[in-house]
Design a protein around this motif. Structure first.
Motif, short mmCIF file in Angstrom:
data_model
loop_
_atom_site.label_atom_id
_atom_site.label_comp_id
_atom_site.label_asym_id
_atom_site.label_seq_id
_atom_site.Cartn_x
_atom_site.Cartn_y
_atom_site.Cartn_z
N ILE A 1 0.84 -1.21 0.00
CA ILE A 1 0.00 0.00 0.00
C ILE A 1 0.87 1.26 0.00
O ILE A 1 0.73 2.11 -0.89
N PRO A 2 1.79 1.45 0.96
CA PRO A 2 2.66 2.63 0.87
C PRO A 2 3.60 2.58 -0.33
O PRO A 2 4.00 3.62 -0.84
N ALA A 3 3.96 1.36 -0.77
CA ALA A 3 4.81 1.27 -1.97
C ALA A 3 4.08 1.81 -3.19
O ALA A 3 4.66 2.52 -4.03
N ALA A 4 2.79 1.48 -3.32
CA ALA A 4 1.99 2.02 -4.42
C ALA A 4 1.85 3.53 -4.30
O ALA A 4 1.93 4.26 -5.30
N ALA A 5 1.64 4.01 -3.08
CA ALA A 5 1.53 5.45 -2.87
C ALA A 5 2.81 6.17 -3.27
O ALA A 5 2.77 7.22 -3.92
N ALA A 6 3.96 5.60 -2.89
CA ALA A 6 5.23 6.24 -3.23
C ALA A 6 5.47 6.25 -4.73
O ALA A 6 5.96 7.24 -5.29
N ALA A 7 5.10 5.15 -5.41
CA ALA A 7 5.31 5.09 -6.86
C ALA A 7 4.43 6.09 -7.58
O ALA A 7 4.89 6.83 -8.46
N SER A 8 3.15 6.16 -7.24
CA SER A 8 2.23 7.07 -7.94
C SER A 8 2.38 8.51 -7.48
O SER A 8 2.03 9.43 -8.22
N ARG A 9 2.91 8.71 -6.30
CA ARG A 9 3.11 10.09 -5.82
C ARG A 9 4.14 10.83 -6.64
O ARG A 9 4.19 12.07 -6.63
#
Length: 518
Positions: free
Chosen positions: A136-144
């Motif tokens: 979940i935070p990995a996806a947030a970091a990638a799309s951020r």
């Protein structure tokens, strides 16, 4: 009066010197303007770093809770299969090179080996829960890296999507692979935009290596990432694209070497394979889209493929060019590659995991782009996100109600007989493995009767096996067996399953045995 000394007026700067003095001032102003803008880009459009962080923590906790709930219930066939394979392991090294089977997801097998076959089921699934939650935070970091709105929407999608909740709570390798793809995607983007430092290259290598040991499907995801770097390169970043390709290839070698070692062994085994067909392909890709973004189950597979494809194209159209490449390869390129290669068993949505990751990222960043565009596009983004949330919630509700199956309850009823003999109408080998696992845990003997043995030794029980969410017929009485020695059976229980894993069982007991027991 004293004569005051005359002070010469300060020299007036020439126009040229005035222009030179203004340049630093303009630069200072530009820096003063750019600084808050850069902070705004890093901290959020219209919000501070704190607000983003708190929202991300909330989504991560929600995702963790959903995965913990999903980790309850019985182990299903493929998880049991891994435990059966581990019985062949005489050392930890055998997990890597001694289990000659394509169902050996090495990272997951290593976890199960360390905790042992008698560990509680939630503990067996703990590695998947941790990796699935970290995604979940990995996806947030990638799309951020596109914008803060995209980062938060990505966290929301990966936290609540049924596809990622399900495989983020199952003792297999898909959760680790998902985490690795998202980490690698973010690092690849950072390398292309900001440069290829040793720290970034090592992080990319670690993500690729871990993902490939989690599941070999990572190979196609790694290829998609390398192709993304190649297609996004400019003359100034060609070296970065080459470095990414080299790291991806080298980091994949350890897991590939372990797999090749086992595949060359004479006792190497492969699970059942179903030849590719249009219906099989549509079932798998449409099932992936349903589970990822909550498309309705009632819609025909081919119709859903068309609708999902049009939605994906529409979202790609609103994104900047550099954000389109990986999602387009994952969502469209990889499934078409499966068709071109004629890969078997494409009916399983999990075999399209990279496409699911690409579709979720595309949904997050596409909705963020619509929101940033303003006007009616914000309404479209809100409607899409609401539809995803409601549909995924409905699928999760079904899954929490029925789970991956209720095999222990069925075998407990069979254990009422000292030597429970049973027959199966579908998936005989798979059902035999599941029954044997739970019979062993209950300390009873359960023997499967083949059709050829039926007349001589009619089974005490009949197991009718259906796929999850199937509209099974639960007749109170039914007959089964060869024509010259058919037996009548009475219903003892229905044990449903829902979603992406498991089987639904209907258990019957032979009528004369039931009557004699009364």
């Amino acid at each position: 009066m004293r004569n005051e000394p005359k002070v010469a007026p300060p020299p007036q700067p020439s126009p040229a010197s005035q222009e030179r003095e203004q340049i630093p001032r303009v630069r200072d102003v530009a820096r003063n303007v750019a600084a808050p803008l850069s902070r705004k880009a890093g901290e959020g459009e219209g919000g501070g770093l704190g607000a983003f962080r708190y929202a991300l923590i909330a989504f991560t906790l929600i995702g963790a809770a959903l995965r913990l709930c999903a980790a309850q219930g019985d182990l299903w066939l493929d998880e049991i299969w891994t435990l059966n394979l581990l019985e062949r392991a005489h050392s930890f090294g055998d997990v890597f090179i001694g289990l000659h089977h394509d169902n050996n997801h090495v990272a997951n097998s290593a976890w199960l080996y360390l905790i042992g076959p008698n560990a509680p089921v939630p503990l067996m699934r703990l590695a998947a829960i941790v990796f699935g939650t970290l995604a979940i935070p990995a996806a947030a970091a990638a799309s951020r890296r596109y914008c803060d709105a995209a980062g938060l929407i990505a966290a929301f999608v990966f936290a609540t999507s049924y596809f990622f909740v399900h495989y983020g709570s199952e003792a297999r390798g898909y959760a680790g692979m998902t985490l690795a793809v998202l980490l690698a995607y973010g690092v690849v983007d950072a390398i292309l935009v900001e440069g290829a430092s040793w720290r970034r290259l090592l992080a990319l290598a670690a993500a690729i290596c871990f993902g490939t040991f989690s599941h070999l499907t990572m190979i196609e995801a790694s290829g998609a990432l390398a192709l993304t770097a190649l297609l996004r390169f400019r003359s100034s970043t060609l070296g970065r694209a080459v470095a990414i390709g080299a790291v991806v290839g080298l980091a994949s070698l350890p897991a590939l070497a372990c797999f090749a070692y086992g595949a060359l062994a004479p006792d190497f085994q492969v699970g059942a394979m179903v030849p590719l067909s249009p219906a099989i392909f549509a079932e798998g890709v449409a099932g992936m889209a349903r589970a990822t973004l909550g498309f309705p189950r009632s819609v025909d597979d081919f119709v859903l493929l068309g609708a999902a494809g049009l939605l994906a194209l529409g979202l790609l159209a609103v994104l900047p060019a550099e954000r389109r490449v990986f999602p387009a390869i994952a969502v469209f390129g990889l499934p078409l590659l499966h068709v071109a290669a004629g890969l078997p068993s494409q009916q399983y949505p999990r075999f399209h995991s990279t496409a699911a990751i690409g579709l979720a990222l595309l949904a997050a960043e596409g909705c963020a782009a619509l929101w940033r565009a303003g006007a009616w596009r914000r309404v479209a983004a809100a409607v899409l996100l609401l539809a995803f949330a409601v549909s995924d919630a409905a699928q999760l509700a079904d899954f929490y109600r029925d789970g991956r199956g209720h095999y222990a309850d069925a075998v407990t009823i069979m254990a009422e007989r000292n030597e429970a003999s049973y027959a199966v109408d579908f998936a005989r080998g798979e059902t035999k493995a599941v029954v044997a696992y739970y019979a062993h845990r209950l300390g009873v003997v359960a023997t499967m009767v083949s059709p050829a043995e039926w007349c001589a030794t009619p089974p005490a029980f009949l197991l009718v096996v259906d796929l999850p969410d199937s509209q099974a017929e639960h007749a109170e009485r039914r007959s089964a067996g060869p024509q010259d020695c058919r037996s009548a059976f009475l219903l003892r229980g229905y044990f449903p399953a829902s979603g992406l894993s498991g089987f639904a069982w209907t258990l019957y007991e032979r009528e004369e045995i039931t009557r004699s027991a009364r």
